[in-house]
Design an enzyme around this catalytic site. Sequence first.
Site, PDB file in Angstrom:
ATOM      1  N   ASP A 120       7.631  48.854  47.673  1.00 44.10           N
ATOM      2  CA  ASP A 120       7.621  47.985  46.496  1.00 44.10           C
ATOM      3  C   ASP A 120       6.134  47.773  46.247  1.00 44.10           C
ATOM      4  OD1 ASP A 120       7.390  45.774  44.787  1.00 44.10           O
ATOM      5  OD2 ASP A 120       9.426  45.186  45.271  1.00 44.10           O
ATOM      6  N   HIS A 121       5.595  48.448  45.247  1.00 41.62           N
ATOM      7  CA  HIS A 121       4.132  48.472  45.166  1.00 41.62           C
ATOM      8  C   HIS A 121       3.538  47.100  44.857  1.00 41.62           C
ATOM      9  CE1 HIS A 121       5.081  49.354  40.924  1.00 41.62           C
ATOM     10  NE2 HIS A 121       3.974  48.707  40.680  1.00 41.62           N
TER      11      HIS A 121
ATOM     12  N   HIS B 215      10.490  43.764  42.324  1.00 46.72           N
ATOM     13  CA  HIS B 215       9.205  43.049  42.300  1.00 46.72           C
ATOM     14  C   HIS B 215       9.345  41.540  42.097  1.00 46.72           C
ATOM     15  CE1 HIS B 215       8.043  47.148  41.939  1.00 46.72           C
ATOM     16  NE2 HIS B 215       8.231  47.238  40.633  1.00 46.72           N
TER      17      HIS B 215
HETATM   18  P1  NAD Z   1       7.363  63.134  38.048  1.00 47.46           P
HETATM   19  O1  NAD Z   1       8.510  63.567  37.223  1.00 47.46           O
HETATM   20  O2  NAD Z   1       6.010  63.052  37.412  1.00 47.46           O
HETATM   21  O3  NAD Z   1       7.219  64.142  39.295  1.00 47.46           O
HETATM   22  C1  NAD Z   1       8.317  64.683  39.951  1.00 47.46           C
HETATM   23  C2  NAD Z   1       7.877  65.690  41.019  1.00 47.46           C
HETATM   24  O4  NAD Z   1       9.058  66.191  41.639  1.00 47.46           O
HETATM   25  C3  NAD Z   1       7.109  66.889  40.509  1.00 47.46           C
HETATM   26  O5  NAD Z   1       6.108  67.214  41.462  1.00 47.46           O
HETATM   27  C4  NAD Z   1       8.167  68.021  40.494  1.00 47.46           C
HETATM   28  O6  NAD Z   1       7.629  69.303  40.715  1.00 47.46           O
HETATM   29  C5  NAD Z   1       9.020  67.626  41.672  1.00 47.46           C
HETATM   30  N1  NAD Z   1      10.387  68.148  41.554  1.00 47.46           N
HETATM   31  C6  NAD Z   1      11.310  67.840  40.603  1.00 47.46           C
HETATM   32  N2  NAD Z   1      12.460  68.520  40.838  1.00 47.46           N
HETATM   33  C7  NAD Z   1      12.270  69.258  41.956  1.00 47.46           C
HETATM   34  C8  NAD Z   1      13.086  70.157  42.718  1.00 47.46           C
HETATM   35  N3  NAD Z   1      14.334  70.428  42.365  1.00 47.46           N
HETATM   36  N4  NAD Z   1      12.554  70.703  43.841  1.00 47.46           N
HETATM   37  C9  NAD Z   1      11.298  70.425  44.206  1.00 47.46           C
HETATM   38  N5  NAD Z   1      10.482  69.586  43.538  1.00 47.46           N
HETATM   39  C10 NAD Z   1      10.955  69.010  42.426  1.00 47.46           C
HETATM   40  O7  NAD Z   1       7.766  61.755  38.732  1.00 47.46           O
HETATM   41  P2  NAD Z   1       6.804  60.533  39.191  1.00 47.46           P
HETATM   42  O8  NAD Z   1       6.459  59.706  38.006  1.00 47.46           O
HETATM   43  O9  NAD Z   1       5.680  61.044  40.016  1.00 47.46           O
HETATM   44  O10 NAD Z   1       7.796  59.635  40.062  1.00 47.46           O
HETATM   45  C11 NAD Z   1       8.229  60.017  41.364  1.00 47.46           C
HETATM   46  C12 NAD Z   1       8.982  58.842  42.004  1.00 47.46           C
HETATM   47  O11 NAD Z   1       8.118  57.729  42.120  1.00 47.46           O
HETATM   48  C13 NAD Z   1      10.191  58.351  41.211  1.00 47.46           C
HETATM   49  O12 NAD Z   1      11.157  57.904  42.114  1.00 47.46           O
HETATM   50  C14 NAD Z   1       9.648  57.172  40.434  1.00 47.46           C
HETATM   51  O13 NAD Z   1      10.644  56.231  40.091  1.00 47.46           O
HETATM   52  C15 NAD Z   1       8.685  56.603  41.458  1.00 47.46           C
HETATM   53  N6  NAD Z   1       7.604  55.798  40.881  1.00 47.46           N
HETATM   54  C16 NAD Z   1       6.660  56.371  40.072  1.00 47.46           C
HETATM   55  C17 NAD Z   1       5.622  55.601  39.577  1.00 47.46           C
HETATM   56  C18 NAD Z   1       4.526  56.210  38.722  1.00 47.46           C
HETATM   57  O14 NAD Z   1       3.550  55.515  38.467  1.00 47.46           O
HETATM   58  N7  NAD Z   1       4.656  57.445  38.289  1.00 47.46           N
HETATM   59  C19 NAD Z   1       5.559  54.234  39.890  1.00 47.46           C
HETATM   60  C20 NAD Z   1       6.534  53.674  40.708  1.00 47.46           C
HETATM   61  C21 NAD Z   1       7.553  54.473  41.214  1.00 47.46           C
END
Ligand code: NAD
Length: 500
Positions: A179-180, A242
Site C-alpha cells: 500500500d504505497h 489507503h
Molecule cells: P502496465 O500495463 O504499464 O505494465 C504491465 C506489465 O506487464 C508490462 O511490463 C507487460 O509487458 C507485462 N505483461 C502484461 N501481460 C503479460 C503477460 N501475459 N506475460 C508477461 N508479461 C505481461 O501496468 P502498471 O501500471 O505498471 O501496473 C502494474 C501493477 O501495479 C498493477 O497491478 C497496478 O494496479 C499496480 N499499480 C501501478 C501503479 C502505477 O503508478 N503505474 C500504482 C499503483 C499500483
Amino acid sequence: MTQTGNMTSLIMIFGATGDLAVRKLFPSLYRLYNRGKLDKFAVIGVARRPISNEEFQNSVKDSVLTALGKNENIDEFISHFYYQAHDVADSGSYGALKELANQIDEKYELEGNRIFYLAMAPEFFGPIALHLKSDGLTDVKGYKRLVIEKPFGHDLESAKQLNKQIRTAFSEKEVYRIDHYLGKEMVRNIEVIRFANAIFEPLWNNRYISNIQITSSEILGVEERGRYYETSGALRDMVQNHMLQMVALLAMEPPIRLTTDEVRSEKVRVFRSLRSISGGEVDKYFVRGQYGSGTIEDEQVPEYRAEPMVDKESNTETFVAGKVMIDNFRWAGVPFYIRTGKRMKTKSTKIVVQFKDIPMNLYYQPEKMLNPNLLVIHIQPEEGITLHLNAKKMGGHLDAQEVKLSFANTGINAMNTPEGYEKLLYDCMRGDATNFTHWDEVAYSWAFVDNISDVWENTKAGDFPNYSSGTMGPRASDELLEKDGFFWWPVDYLDVDICK
Ligand code: NAD
C-alpha cells in the site's frame, strides 16, 4: 521494526516494461544503490516483449534520468540488470527463468535470496504465484518474498481466492502487500506524532477530539485508466486500502513494541471495531460522486463519461465521502470523515484532527466563535504539520486570534527524503513487513467496503454526474458533515502556512 536483514538479493520484477517499474521501481532501486543500501544484488526484468539485455538496461538508464535528472554510476548500476521475455501462463517460460535465476544467483553470490515483485495486472498475481512454486523458482536456500501490488482482489470473495493461491507458494510472513501510502514519509510519521508527544497522546480520544477528517483529492481525471477504473471506482481504488489504512494508524492503540506483529495487530483491532454499515444505512454514512465537465487551472476538461474506455452511462463513482465510526472505548462517538476523488479543485492529502471546544469562551473574537484547535498533518504534496492555536491578538485588549505553528518537511531534509517505493523496497529487503498490509487487514477492510459497493452497484446513481470538475465534490458530501454540526475544513485555509 528495526531488524536489519540481509540486503543481498535477486529481485525479479514481473512487468518490467510497465509504467510502475519504469516510473517508480527502477529509480527507487537506483537511489538505494547510490546510498550504498544494496549489498550484493541483481535484477531480472520479466515481461512479454522480446527485448535484449542491452535494450532493457538502456530503458532502466532512461527511467532513472527521467525520474531523477541525474545518473552518476549508472553504467555500473545497470550492469546488474538482466531481461527475460516471458509468458506468464507457460511453464516452459518459468523453466528458462529458473535457469537464468540460478546462474545469476551464483555469479553475484546472492545466497539464494529472492524477491518476486509482481508489477502486473492483478489477474496474473495468483497464476504467477502458483507457477513460481510448481516450476521450482521458490526452491531456494535463502529467503523468498513475494511483493504484490494493489488491488488485492475486487471484493472479499476474490481477495480470499487470490490469497489462497498465493499462500500455496508463500507463507503470510513472506507476502508483502504494497500500500504505497504506507511508504509516505508523513503517513509513517503519524505513529511518531502520536506516540512520541506528551501533548497529543493524552488528548487522543473521544473526550478531547470532536472529529477527524481525511481528504485525498486529485486534480487528474481517470486518464488512460478508464478500463481498470470502470471496474474499480474510488471506493475500491482508494477507500478499501489507503484511506482505511490512514484511519487505522490514527485510531490504533499504542503497540506494546514497534515490531511488525504488534503494530499490525493493533491496526487489525481498529478494523475489527469499524462500525459495519448495513445496506439500508449506506446513504446515511456514505456519499458517491462522479465528475462532470469543468475548468481546472484555466483548462476545460471533459466529464468522466466522456473519457476513453468509459461507459457513456457509467455508474462508477469518481468521488467518495464517508463517515466511519470506530466502536471502541477510545473512539465511541467520534466520526472519522474521509473523502477522496478525481478532478477536484486541488491535489492534496491531509489529515485534520479537530479538538473539542473549550468549556467556556472567555475571549472575544470579532463576529465569531473561538476557533477549535486543529492538528493538521500534511501528507502530500507538502509534507509537514500545522497546529492551530488561539493566542492574544498583538496590541489588543484580550482579544484572541488564531495562530498557526508549522513544521514543513522541506529544505535539506526533504531533498534526502526517500520516495515511498524506495522505503518499501528497502523494508522488503530487510524483511520488515510492518508497512505492508497483513491479510487480516485486507479481509476486514474488504468486508467493510463490500457492504457499500453491493448497494452502489445495484442502484443506479440518478444524479451522476453530480459535481463539476474543479470543485471539492458533490453538495451531499458537505451535508454529510453539516448533519453532525461540522464542515470540511477548506483545503486552502489549511494550506496557508506550509511551504511548498
Ligand atoms: P502496465 O500495463 O504499464 O505494465 C504491465 C506489465 O506487464 C508490462 O511490463 C507487460 O509487458 C507485462 N505483461 C502484461 N501481460 C503479460 C503477460 N501475459 N506475460 C508477461 N508479461 C505481461 O501496468 P502498471 O501500471 O505498471 O501496473 C502494474 C501493477 O501495479 C498493477 O497491478 C497496478 O494496479 C499496480 N499499480 C501501478 C501503479 C502505477 O503508478 N503505474 C500504482 C499503483 C499500483
